[in-house]
Structure formats: structure tokens, C-alpha cells
Design an enzyme around this catalytic site. Structure first.
Site, PDB file in Angstrom:
ATOM      1  N   GLY A 238       0.777  -1.240   0.000  1.00 52.87           N
ATOM      2  CA  GLY A 238       0.000   0.000   0.000  1.00 52.87           C
ATOM      3  C   GLY A 238       0.802   1.280   0.000  1.00 52.87           C
ATOM      4  O   GLY A 238       0.233   2.376   0.060  1.00 52.87           O
TER       5      GLY A 238
ATOM      6  N   PRO B 130       4.866  -5.063  -0.788  1.00 53.91           N
ATOM      7  CA  PRO B 130       4.816  -3.901  -1.674  1.00 53.91           C
ATOM      8  C   PRO B 130       4.627  -4.311  -3.140  1.00 53.91           C
ATOM      9  O   PRO B 130       5.253  -5.266  -3.594  1.00 53.91           O
ATOM     10  CB  PRO B 130       6.193  -3.266  -1.475  1.00 53.91           C
ATOM     11  CG  PRO B 130       7.082  -4.400  -1.073  1.00 53.91           C
ATOM     12  CD  PRO B 130       6.218  -5.361  -0.297  1.00 53.91           C
ATOM     13  N   GLY B 131       3.771  -3.630  -3.828  1.00 53.69           N
ATOM     14  CA  GLY B 131       3.550  -3.905  -5.250  1.00 53.69           C
ATOM     15  C   GLY B 131       3.868  -2.667  -6.059  1.00 53.69           C
ATOM     16  O   GLY B 131       4.918  -2.555  -6.706  1.00 53.69           O
ATOM     17  N   ARG B 132       2.971  -1.678  -5.936  1.00 54.75           N
ATOM     18  CA  ARG B 132       3.122  -0.434  -6.692  1.00 54.75           C
ATOM     19  C   ARG B 132       4.500   0.204  -6.487  1.00 54.75           C
ATOM     20  O   ARG B 132       5.137   0.649  -7.444  1.00 54.75           O
ATOM     21  CB  ARG B 132       2.042   0.555  -6.212  1.00 54.75           C
ATOM     22  CG  ARG B 132       1.938   1.818  -7.036  1.00 54.75           C
ATOM     23  CD  ARG B 132       1.020   2.844  -6.353  1.00 54.75           C
ATOM     24  NE  ARG B 132      -0.242   2.292  -5.929  1.00 54.75           N
ATOM     25  CZ  ARG B 132      -1.342   2.213  -6.673  1.00 54.75           C
ATOM     26  NH1 ARG B 132      -1.339   2.693  -7.886  1.00 54.75           N
ATOM     27  NH2 ARG B 132      -2.444   1.688  -6.179  1.00 54.75           N
TER      28      ARG B 132
ATOM     29  N   ARG C  40      -6.520   2.867 -15.774  1.00 52.61           N
ATOM     30  CA  ARG C  40      -6.600   3.448 -14.437  1.00 52.61           C
ATOM     31  C   ARG C  40      -7.362   4.776 -14.384  1.00 52.61           C
ATOM     32  O   ARG C  40      -7.992   5.090 -13.390  1.00 52.61           O
ATOM     33  CB  ARG C  40      -5.202   3.585 -13.813  1.00 52.61           C
ATOM     34  CG  ARG C  40      -4.531   2.212 -13.631  1.00 52.61           C
ATOM     35  CD  ARG C  40      -3.271   2.266 -12.780  1.00 52.61           C
ATOM     36  NE  ARG C  40      -3.555   2.593 -11.400  1.00 52.61           N
ATOM     37  CZ  ARG C  40      -3.328   3.740 -10.839  1.00 52.61           C
ATOM     38  NH1 ARG C  40      -2.773   4.725 -11.528  1.00 52.61           N
ATOM     39  NH2 ARG C  40      -3.647   3.954  -9.576  1.00 52.61           N
TER      40      ARG C  40
ATOM     41  N   TYR D  74     -10.306   4.902 -11.940  1.00 58.69           N
ATOM     42  CA  TYR D  74     -10.072   5.643 -10.681  1.00 58.69           C
ATOM     43  C   TYR D  74      -9.863   7.130 -10.857  1.00 58.69           C
ATOM     44  O   TYR D  74      -9.561   7.814  -9.893  1.00 58.69           O
ATOM     45  CB  TYR D  74      -8.801   5.127  -9.983  1.00 58.69           C
ATOM     46  CG  TYR D  74      -8.564   3.652 -10.006  1.00 58.69           C
ATOM     47  CD1 TYR D  74      -9.472   2.772  -9.422  1.00 58.69           C
ATOM     48  CD2 TYR D  74      -7.411   3.114 -10.582  1.00 58.69           C
ATOM     49  CE1 TYR D  74      -9.229   1.406  -9.423  1.00 58.69           C
ATOM     50  CE2 TYR D  74      -7.165   1.760 -10.580  1.00 58.69           C
ATOM     51  CZ  TYR D  74      -8.085   0.903  -9.999  1.00 58.69           C
ATOM     52  OH  TYR D  74      -7.840  -0.438  -9.998  1.00 58.69           O
TER      53      TYR D  74
ATOM     54  N   CYS E 134     -13.186   2.636 -28.694  1.00 58.44           N
ATOM     55  CA  CYS E 134     -14.514   3.176 -28.911  1.00 58.44           C
ATOM     56  C   CYS E 134     -15.238   3.352 -27.588  1.00 58.44           C
ATOM     57  O   CYS E 134     -16.102   2.550 -27.221  1.00 58.44           O
ATOM     58  CB  CYS E 134     -15.279   2.223 -29.828  1.00 58.44           C
ATOM     59  SG  CYS E 134     -16.751   2.988 -30.445  1.00 58.44           S
ATOM     60  N   GLU E 135     -14.825   4.359 -26.837  1.00 61.59           N
ATOM     61  CA  GLU E 135     -15.320   4.558 -25.479  1.00 61.59           C
ATOM     62  C   GLU E 135     -14.944   5.980 -25.085  1.00 61.59           C
ATOM     63  O   GLU E 135     -13.757   6.291 -25.038  1.00 61.59           O
ATOM     64  CB  GLU E 135     -14.582   3.526 -24.589  1.00 61.59           C
ATOM     65  CG  GLU E 135     -14.936   3.530 -23.152  1.00 61.59           C
ATOM     66  CD  GLU E 135     -16.062   2.554 -22.829  1.00 61.59           C
ATOM     67  OE1 GLU E 135     -16.319   1.637 -23.639  1.00 61.59           O
ATOM     68  OE2 GLU E 135     -16.690   2.738 -21.793  1.00 61.59           O
TER      69      GLU E 135
ATOM     70  N   TYR F  93       0.184  -1.865 -12.274  1.00 58.19           N
ATOM     71  CA  TYR F  93      -1.257  -1.835 -12.537  1.00 58.19           C
ATOM     72  C   TYR F  93      -1.623  -1.251 -13.905  1.00 58.19           C
ATOM     73  O   TYR F  93      -2.669  -0.623 -14.065  1.00 58.19           O
ATOM     74  CB  TYR F  93      -2.001  -1.093 -11.406  1.00 58.19           C
ATOM     75  CG  TYR F  93      -1.752  -1.723 -10.048  1.00 58.19           C
ATOM     76  CD1 TYR F  93      -2.170  -3.015  -9.787  1.00 58.19           C
ATOM     77  CD2 TYR F  93      -1.090  -1.030  -9.033  1.00 58.19           C
ATOM     78  CE1 TYR F  93      -1.923  -3.610  -8.552  1.00 58.19           C
ATOM     79  CE2 TYR F  93      -0.839  -1.612  -7.794  1.00 58.19           C
ATOM     80  CZ  TYR F  93      -1.265  -2.906  -7.560  1.00 58.19           C
ATOM     81  OH  TYR F  93      -1.029  -3.496  -6.355  1.00 58.19           O
TER      82      TYR F  93
HETATM   83  N1  LLP Z   1      -1.153  -7.168  -0.610  1.00 59.15           N
HETATM   84  C1  LLP Z   1      -2.464  -7.305  -0.829  1.00 59.15           C
HETATM   85  C2  LLP Z   1      -3.213  -8.312  -0.093  1.00 59.15           C
HETATM   86  C3  LLP Z   1      -3.114  -6.486  -1.755  1.00 59.15           C
HETATM   87  O1  LLP Z   1      -4.411  -6.622  -1.944  1.00 59.15           O
HETATM   88  C4  LLP Z   1      -2.369  -5.540  -2.488  1.00 59.15           C
HETATM   89  C5  LLP Z   1      -3.021  -4.692  -3.506  1.00 59.15           C
HETATM   90  C6  LLP Z   1      -0.988  -5.453  -2.249  1.00 59.15           C
HETATM   91  C7  LLP Z   1      -0.414  -6.276  -1.301  1.00 59.15           C
HETATM   92  C8  LLP Z   1      -0.108  -4.498  -2.995  1.00 59.15           C
HETATM   93  O2  LLP Z   1      -0.464  -3.182  -2.743  1.00 59.15           O
HETATM   94  P1  LLP Z   1       0.435  -1.967  -3.323  1.00 59.15           P
HETATM   95  O3  LLP Z   1       1.744  -2.004  -2.576  1.00 59.15           O
HETATM   96  O4  LLP Z   1       0.620  -2.206  -4.751  1.00 59.15           O
HETATM   97  O5  LLP Z   1      -0.377  -0.765  -3.024  1.00 59.15           O
HETATM   98  N2  LLP Z   1      -5.447  -1.661  -9.298  1.00 59.15           N
HETATM   99  C9  LLP Z   1      -5.283  -0.639  -8.286  1.00 59.15           C
HETATM  100  C10 LLP Z   1      -4.529  -1.145  -7.095  1.00 59.15           C
HETATM  101  C11 LLP Z   1      -5.193  -2.350  -6.453  1.00 59.15           C
HETATM  102  C12 LLP Z   1      -4.392  -2.866  -5.278  1.00 59.15           C
HETATM  103  C13 LLP Z   1      -4.928  -4.170  -4.841  1.00 59.15           C
HETATM  104  N3  LLP Z   1      -4.221  -4.786  -3.788  1.00 59.15           N
HETATM  105  C14 LLP Z   1      -4.587   0.554  -8.929  1.00 59.15           C
HETATM  106  O6  LLP Z   1      -4.325   0.526 -10.114  1.00 59.15           O
HETATM  107  O7  LLP Z   1      -4.324   1.537  -8.265  1.00 59.15           O
END
Ligand code: LLP
Length: 427
Positions: free
Chosen positions: A244, A287-289, A326, A330, A357-358, A386
Site C-alpha cells: 500500500g 509492496p507492489g506499486r 486506471r 479511478y 470506442c469509449e 497496474y
Molecule cells: N497485498 C495485498 C493483499 C493487496 O491486496 C495488495 C493490492 C498489495 C499487497 C499491494 O499493494 P500496493 O503495494 O501495490 O499498493 N489496481 C489498483 C490497485 C489495487 C491494489 C490491490 N491490492 C490501482 O491501479 O491503483
């Protein structure tokens, strides 16, 4: 975005490579990722958990951007993976990613995915609901295995982010609520079910969060719950606090250094454990994003310029919602620049319009940009997370390729789809 620079031609560079050359070589739209930025983020997270907590496991959330090369890099960096589906697990396993470092977290796992995870020795399964818990138990018993389970909890913490990505509050489809007693009941059942080892608790309060306080609060609630379980005779070894961490999309975003996050959250966890006389749990973060987004950008070619007097100017590009949904989802904000005019002033306010087409297929509105015309290359920054992972085939648009930059060289890590690829499964 310190992986970006401008060269003597006035072209935008990523990792020292001219993005205009990348567009010429690989075509557009194209996602470009800078390997050093990905690796640096992994190392920062790893170092921060070592230094501040004394160890733990950083699991890259593959939903942000998953492909074989990304899994190879994660394997090489010695971190774990937080996966959501059989497809992500498959991608990781196909490059020899160690299964014990994989966590499988989703809110509705299919039976065959549970079987697949257990068969392949996936390290932990994060369980979302009671029906799933019972299914995991009966599948594991049937296979003669023990599933190491982590329970996904809703700590009831609201983080300031956009609603679609808020997950920690009680009205969320993810996990067991602590405040209703649901989590306690599940933990008791979990510890009694055959084929299951209850190893930990997990929470993820949301995404793109720029504030440390909600993470501290979540940690506090989780430790309190671990204490309550201890009083019930249930020992919890693992604590996963999810991902997050926010990144900088535009000047408005002020991300918190990961080290500061780990420092404060580690201190809070240890302090709460001390107060409750609990052993400090094994820490996991996801961490993802923050690992993928800052490393990437997307390049497009401008096809048209449409000025509606007194209303707006649309800059039409050769990609859009299929490679980056996105804004449509969002209203997310991005920084954009004309890659071949990177030194020129951004003296226009434009709407970047996708090709499908949107009407809602936009990358953004009211964005400052240099004067963009046909054949210019537009770069949308911080698209490493993402975007590719959320790509669609709307209008049968083939998915864009991904190019990795390293040591001032480029290599293709995901090929561009062809029309045949798009129609491959049609009968
Ligand atoms: N762990 C869990 C259980 C999660 O559900 C998520 C993200 C993460 C880790 C990674 O979170 P991050 O570090 O990336 O914030 N599609 C959306 C984001 C959806 C996130 C879903 N869960 C976007 O494009 O902003």
C-alpha cells in the site's frame, strides 16, 4: 523519478536510453521498465526490514506487474512473492521461483488453485473467508498435506486513499472482521481443522497511501488480536501487514520513504508485543506499486490533435484504456511529457485520449503538456504497476510489449501481441 533524464537532443531518457529510440525500435504503445529502479526498491525494502525489525520477508505483490522476467528478478533479489491466482503462481514457478517464498492471497480461490498451490509447495495460503478455510482443510486432507494458513483480517482502519483501493475497513469484501468477532471465531475453527497449520494473520489496508499513521494503527490492532488469540491458547507466528505504500505520480504526491515506514511500524509492533508480553512475530510486507510503478513508463505515438474551441484539446494516442485503464477506473493522475520535446515548456493543457470506442477511454484530463502533434512520442510516467497487469483486449487491441532497460541497453521481456494472439482461442 530519478531514472529519467533529458539528452542533448532534448529527448527523454530512461535508465540512460533515449525513449524516442525505444519507440522507433519496438513500436508504440510500449511499456518500458528500468531494471535498476525495480532492484533498488527491492533492496530498500529488504534493508529497511532487516535494519528496523531485525528480519522478515518482503513479498513483491505480483498483481502490480507480473511476467517471467519480473519473477526472475525477484528470485535473484531473494525476496518473496504475494500472488493472487494460479496464473501468477504458474508464472513464478515457470522460472524456478522457490515455492516456499510464495504467498497465495485472494478472496475466492478456486479449488483447482488450492490444489495447484499445495501440490507445488506454495509457502503460505492467506485465507479470506470461512467457506474457503473449510475447503482448504478438506483439500489438504484429501491430498495428505498440511496447508500453512494465514488469516486475512480487516483491522477496521481507514486509510486516506481512493475508495476503489481501500480494503482495511469493515465494509470490504476482503477478509474476516475483527470487530464483529468473526475473526476470532475463524481463528478458533482454523486451529482445530485438520490439514491446516494456522501460522499467521494478515491485513492490507489499501493502496497508494502516503501516511504512516494508518499502518501503525493497523499494526497495533493486529498485535492486540494476536494477544487475544494467545489468551485463547492459539499461537501466531507470522504477521503480514500487506502493501500500500504510495508513490509519486504527480507533484501532488509526497511519498513517505520506506525506511521511515518500517522504522515506525517496527517500533509500534515491538512496543505492543512488549506491552502484551508477546513474542515478536515474523514480519511480512507486500509492496507492489512501490516496487514496479516508478520503474516504468509508457510510450505512445500521437495520431491527432483536436481542439474544440473554448472547451479542450484532445491529443489522440495509439493506446489508452486497453494498456492503462486506471483513469477510466479511478480518475488516476499521471505526469506526461512529449518525449521528443522534453526540454520544451509544457504550455498547453490537454486531454490525452485513447484509441478505443469509449468516451471514457482517456489517460487523463487537464494535463500540462508541450505542444503535441502527429508523430510526436508521448511518455506517460510511473506506469510500471497496474497497467500491463490490468490490460485488456477491448476492441481486440493486441497487448503492448514490455521492454526492460539495463546498463543503457534494452531487451524485450514481453512480446507485442499479434492479431493471431488476440484470436488464438476463438473456435
Ligand atoms: N497485498 C495485498 C493483499 C493487496 O491486496 C495488495 C493490492 C498489495 C499487497 C499491494 O499493494 P500496493 O503495494 O501495490 O499498493 N489496481 C489498483 C490497485 C489495487 C491494489 C490491490 N491490492 C490501482 O491501479 O491503483
Amino acid at each position: 523519478m530519478d531514472n529519467l533524464s533529458v539528452n542533448s537532443k532534448g529527448h527523454l531518457c530512461i535508465g540512460g536510453v533515449d525513449t524516442v529510440d525505444i519507440a522507433a525500435e519496438y513500436g508504440t504503445p510500449v511499456y518500458v521498465m528500468d531494471e535498476d529502479t525495480v532492484r533498488r526498491a527491492c533492496r530498500e525494502f529488504k534493508a529497511s526490514i532487516e535494519e528496523n525489525y531485525g528480519g522478515g520477508m518482503v513479498c513483491y505483490a505480483t498483481k502490480a506487474f507480473c511476467c517471467k522476467e519480473m519473477c526472475r528478478i525477484m528470485k535473484d533479489e531473494g525476496i518473496g512473492l504475494d500472488t493472487v491466482s494460479g496464473g501468477e503462481i504458474y508464472t513464478a514457478l515457470s522460472v524456478g521461483f522457490p515455492a516456499e517464498r510464495i504467498v497465495f492471497t485472494s478472496n475466492n480461490k478456486k479449488d483447482e488453485e488450492i490444489v495447484y498451490a499445495l501440490e507445488n509447495g506454495v509457502g503460505r495460503i492467506t485465507c479470506d473467508n470461512i467457506e474457503e478455510l473449510r475447503r482448504i482443510s478438506s483439500i489438504a486432507v484429501g491430498m495428505g498435506k498440511t496447508a500453512r494458513v494465514v488469516l486475512r483480517l480487516k483491522p477496521g482502519v481507514e486509510a486516506h486513499t481512493f475508495e476503489a483501493v481501500m480494503t482495511g475497513q469493515i465494509d470490504s469484501k476482503f477478509g474476516f472482521a475483527i470487530e464483529t468477532g468473526e475473526a476470532l471465531t475463524a481463528a478458533k475453527e482454523c486451529s482445530a481443522l485438520p490439514g491446516i497449520e494456522l501460522s499467521g494473520v494478515h491485513c492490507h489496508i489499501g493502496s497508494q497511501i502516503h501516511d504512516i499513521a494508518p499502518f501503525e494503527k493497523a499494526a497495533e490492532v493486529m498485535i492486540d488480536f494476536i494477544g487475544r488469540l494467545r489468551d485463547e491458547g492459539i499461537t501466531i507466528k507470522d504477521l503480514s501487514l500487506g502493501g500500500g505504500f504510495g508513490i509519486k505520480y504527480t507533484e501532488k504526491d509526497i511519498p513517505v520513504p520506506y525506511g521511515d515506514y518500517m522504522k515506525r511500524v517496527s517500533a509500534r509492533v515491538k512496543e505492543c508485543c512488549r506491552a502484551k508480553d508477546l513474542e515478536v512475530p515474523f514480519m511480512m510486507i507486500e509492496p507492489g506499486r512501490s516496487v514496479a510503478a516508478p520503474a516504468g513508463l509508457t510510450l505512445y505515438t500521437v495520431g491527432s490533435r483536436k481542439t474544440i474551441p473554448d472547451i479542450r484539446t484532445y491529443i489522440g494516442i495509439d493506446g489508452g484504456m486497453p494498456d492503462n485503464p486506471r483513469y477510466a477506473l479511478y480518475k488516476s493522475e499521471y505526469t506526461v511529457t512529449v518525449a521528443n520535446k522534453a526540454n520544451e515548456p509544457k504550455d498547453e493543457i490537454i486531454t490525452l485520449a485513447g484509441r478505443t470506442c469509449e468516451s471514457g477511454d482517456l489517460i487523463g484530463e487537464n494535463m500540462p503538456l508541450q505542444h503535441a502533434e502527429e508523430k510526436d512520442i508521448v511518455a506517460v510516467l510511473s506506469t510500471g504497476a497496474y497497467c500491463y497487469s490490468m490490460a485488456s483486449h477491448y476492441n481486440r487491441v493486441p497487448n503492448a510489449p514490455v521492454v526492460m532497460v539495463k546498463d543503457k541497453k534494452t531487451r524485450l521481456i514481453v512480446r507485442r501481441e499479434t492479431y493471431e494472439d488476440v484470436a488464438r482461442n476463438d473456435i
